[in-house]
Design a protein around this motif. Structure first.
Motif, PDB file in Angstrom:
ATOM      1  N   ARG A 105      37.211  65.462  97.979  1.00 39.56           N
ATOM      2  CA  ARG A 105      37.048  65.156  96.591  1.00 39.56           C
ATOM      3  C   ARG A 105      37.524  66.293  95.611  1.00 39.56           C
ATOM      4  N   ARG A 108      41.147  66.959  95.284  1.00 40.77           N
ATOM      5  CA  ARG A 108      41.732  65.695  94.601  1.00 40.77           C
ATOM      6  C   ARG A 108      41.772  65.654  93.367  1.00 40.77           C
ATOM      7  N   ASP A 109      40.574  66.125  92.991  1.00 38.81           N
ATOM      8  CA  ASP A 109      40.075  65.934  91.589  1.00 38.81           C
ATOM      9  C   ASP A 109      39.941  67.243  90.559  1.00 38.81           C
ATOM     10  N   TRP A 110      39.322  68.080  91.265  1.00 39.17           N
ATOM     11  CA  TRP A 110      39.146  69.487  90.290  1.00 39.17           C
ATOM     12  C   TRP A 110      40.498  70.132  90.397  1.00 39.17           C
ATOM     13  N   ARG A 130      38.647  66.812  81.163  1.00 38.84           N
ATOM     14  CA  ARG A 130      38.478  66.010  82.375  1.00 38.84           C
ATOM     15  C   ARG A 130      37.642  67.056  83.451  1.00 38.84           C
ATOM     16  N   GLN A 134      34.215  66.242  85.057  1.00 37.20           N
ATOM     17  CA  GLN A 134      33.912  65.925  86.464  1.00 37.20           C
ATOM     18  C   GLN A 134      32.789  66.874  87.126  1.00 37.20           C
TER      19      GLN A 134
END
Length: 208
Positions: A105, A108-110, A130, A134
């Motif tokens: 995660r 892929r996200d941070w 963002r 997150q």
């Protein structure tokens, strides 16, 4: 003349001077107390050795005699198994799976948001917002245990901590709400070996 990596008697790590995934591997090596040769690479002008060793020319790349590894998660788990003390993954499968999923995660996200911030321009401000959201959404994960999702330091911390280290230089302020995350970071920053994991460029990002 640069010594060929395969002829070395210790590990060789090809690493960028300032990169989260490279820092992640260096932190694992520091936690294990492993001696290795650090080969700093300019990603825009990689050495011929790296081009020959890694078909993707990616960083980090680890060479252990005849073995070359270049996926960061694979490198980290190899090091944890190759040098089992101290262990950086829990014993039970459920906890291991949770930590692996958390790493996925984060990657892929941070990490993409961090790349957008470093690229600059107008999109960087939206990426900062963002990333902050997150991180604050993940706040409960920092409260579960002393370390990230685990009572002991794990491979997940080796990914999370380099992110937290860079927040001030990225212009990401978590405010009072994010204090548990920053407190978590400070605990790790002062742990044994953390300073050894940093390149001079990374040390300059903030005071230790």
């Amino acid at each position: 003349m640069v010594q060929n990596a395969r002829s070395r008697t210790v590990l060789a790590l090809y690493s960028a001077a300032d990169d989260i995934q490279c820092h992640r591997v260096r932190l694992v090596l520091a936690a294990k107390g492993v001696t290795y040769d650090l080969i700093v690479v300019d990603p825009a002008k990689p050495q011929q050795d790296l081009l020959d060793l890694n078909p993707y020319h990616s960083l980090p790349t680890l060479v252990d005699r005849e073995l070359t590894l270049y996926d960061t998660s694979v490198v980290c788990e190899y090091l944890d198994e190759r040098y089992p003390h101290p262990p950086l993954m829990p014993i039970d499968p459920l906890s291991r799976a949770r930590l692996r999923l958390a790493a996925v995660r984060i990657e892929r996200d941070w990490l993409p948001e961090i790349e957008h911030i470093k690229a600059g321009g107008r999109p960087a401000d939206a990426a900062r917002k963002r990333l902050r959201e997150q991180l604050l959404t993940a706040l409960p994960l920092f409260k579960v245990s002393k370390f990230f999702l685990n009572p002991e330091m794990s491979l997940a911390d080796c990914l999370v901590t380099p992110v937290v280290w860079r927040l001030p230089s990225l212009g990401v302020d978590l405010g009072r709400e994010g204090k548990p995350i920053m407190d978590y970071g400070e605990r790790l920053f002062h742990s044994q070996g953390y300073a050894r994991s940093l390149t001079p460029e990374e040390k300059a990002l903030r005071a230790l």
